[in-house]
Design an enzyme around this catalytic site. Sequence first.
Site, mmCIF file in Angstrom:
data_model
loop_
_atom_site.group_PDB
_atom_site.id
_atom_site.type_symbol
_atom_site.label_atom_id
_atom_site.label_comp_id
_atom_site.label_asym_id
_atom_site.label_seq_id
_atom_site.Cartn_x
_atom_site.Cartn_y
_atom_site.Cartn_z
ATOM 1 N N ARG A 234 0.855 -1.212 0.000
ATOM 2 C CA ARG A 234 0.000 0.000 0.000
ATOM 3 C C ARG A 234 0.881 1.249 0.000
ATOM 4 O O ARG A 234 0.622 2.210 -0.726
ATOM 5 C CB ARG A 234 -0.919 -0.043 1.219
ATOM 6 C CG ARG A 234 -1.865 1.152 1.369
ATOM 7 C CD ARG A 234 -2.883 0.822 2.460
ATOM 8 N NE ARG A 234 -3.570 1.978 2.992
ATOM 9 C CZ ARG A 234 -4.651 2.517 2.446
ATOM 10 N NH1 ARG A 234 -5.145 2.023 1.333
ATOM 11 N NH2 ARG A 234 -5.244 3.556 3.008
ATOM 12 N N TYR B 83 3.733 10.910 2.733
ATOM 13 C CA TYR B 83 4.416 10.542 1.496
ATOM 14 C C TYR B 83 4.939 11.754 0.726
ATOM 15 O O TYR B 83 5.586 11.587 -0.305
ATOM 16 C CB TYR B 83 3.453 9.766 0.587
ATOM 17 C CG TYR B 83 2.822 8.562 1.248
ATOM 18 C CD1 TYR B 83 3.523 7.368 1.393
ATOM 19 C CD2 TYR B 83 1.517 8.607 1.738
ATOM 20 C CE1 TYR B 83 2.956 6.260 2.003
ATOM 21 C CE2 TYR B 83 0.932 7.499 2.347
ATOM 22 C CZ TYR B 83 1.659 6.335 2.478
ATOM 23 O OH TYR B 83 1.082 5.243 3.084
#
Length: 337
Positions: free
Chosen positions: A284, A316
């Site tokens: 993921r 991220y």
Amino acid sequence: MSVYRRSKNGVFYMDYVHKGIRVYKSTGKYTKRDAKLAEAADKQRLHQEVSYAPQNKPVAVTLSKAIEQTYEAKWKTNKDAMGTYRRALGLVEVMGDILIDSITEDTIEALICTLDVTGVQVSTVNRYLATLKTILKYKKQPCDFIRLRKERKGRIRVLSHEEEQQVVKCLRGEDHLANRPYFHDVAQLVEVLLDTGCRLSEVLNLRYDDVNFESNLISIWINKGERPRSIPMTRRVRAILAGRQGSNPKPFSIPINQAEYAWSWVRKHLKLDHDKEFVMHALRHTCASRLVNKGVDLYVVKEWLGHSSIQITERYAHLSPTKLAQALEVMEEPLAP
């Protein structure tokens, strides 16, 4: 009058009726002002005694009883109801079935110390604390002294394209056909997880009713954050799901323990046992990082992964080289004369 002297220089007496009962006694005071204050204090004392009489006092509730009541009122309809319930019962094992009104800051410190000794992670300790706080809050008990501990933010483990190829190749090995044929299914499962960014449970629970080949979308209705979303299919995912269509209403009917065992086998085979972050959930993370690296807006990534807030997706952000490259270009521009 309610306070008076029986003799000119004597002590004042109080004389009043409370709940139909006459109260007549000495105030022990020699001035009318002090006597009035003594009478008021006596009335307040009687009022409190009635308020806290056995029939009016709140019944002391044990932790186990409070857990049952909280489960019925707040957790029963949640997706992870039983997980929360079992965690709450774990509190009884650690703390004992104590009365909830006896829980203090010292009790919490003892709970944390006990959990620390068992070697559980900070995130696990926080889940216990959050569960206990919910129980106390529901039962209208003080709980402000329960503070979650600061969690260490570990690295975000992503798979390189080379690692992806190694994993899939290991799972598709011919030697699995005899004893572990489901490894080949897990190989396709890994590819779907990589391209969709779905959680393992989301793909294992996916039904063909929620796969629309016309719109090229997968609909995820039940998930951890209870946030339904649609995910576009890559060509690889579309081909895998189309190829697996048959009599089974689900693309993948693999038990979760088999999927996890296959991954564990791959970890050992690739000699990555030491890498504690090399778990299936890293697939993921890999999907998210690849989207960010391709310059996809963080808000789009948030919707793709089904995050509850943009703050989660921002983990991220540092993986994107484009924003830093753009900033570098600005710095390299010559100053205007």
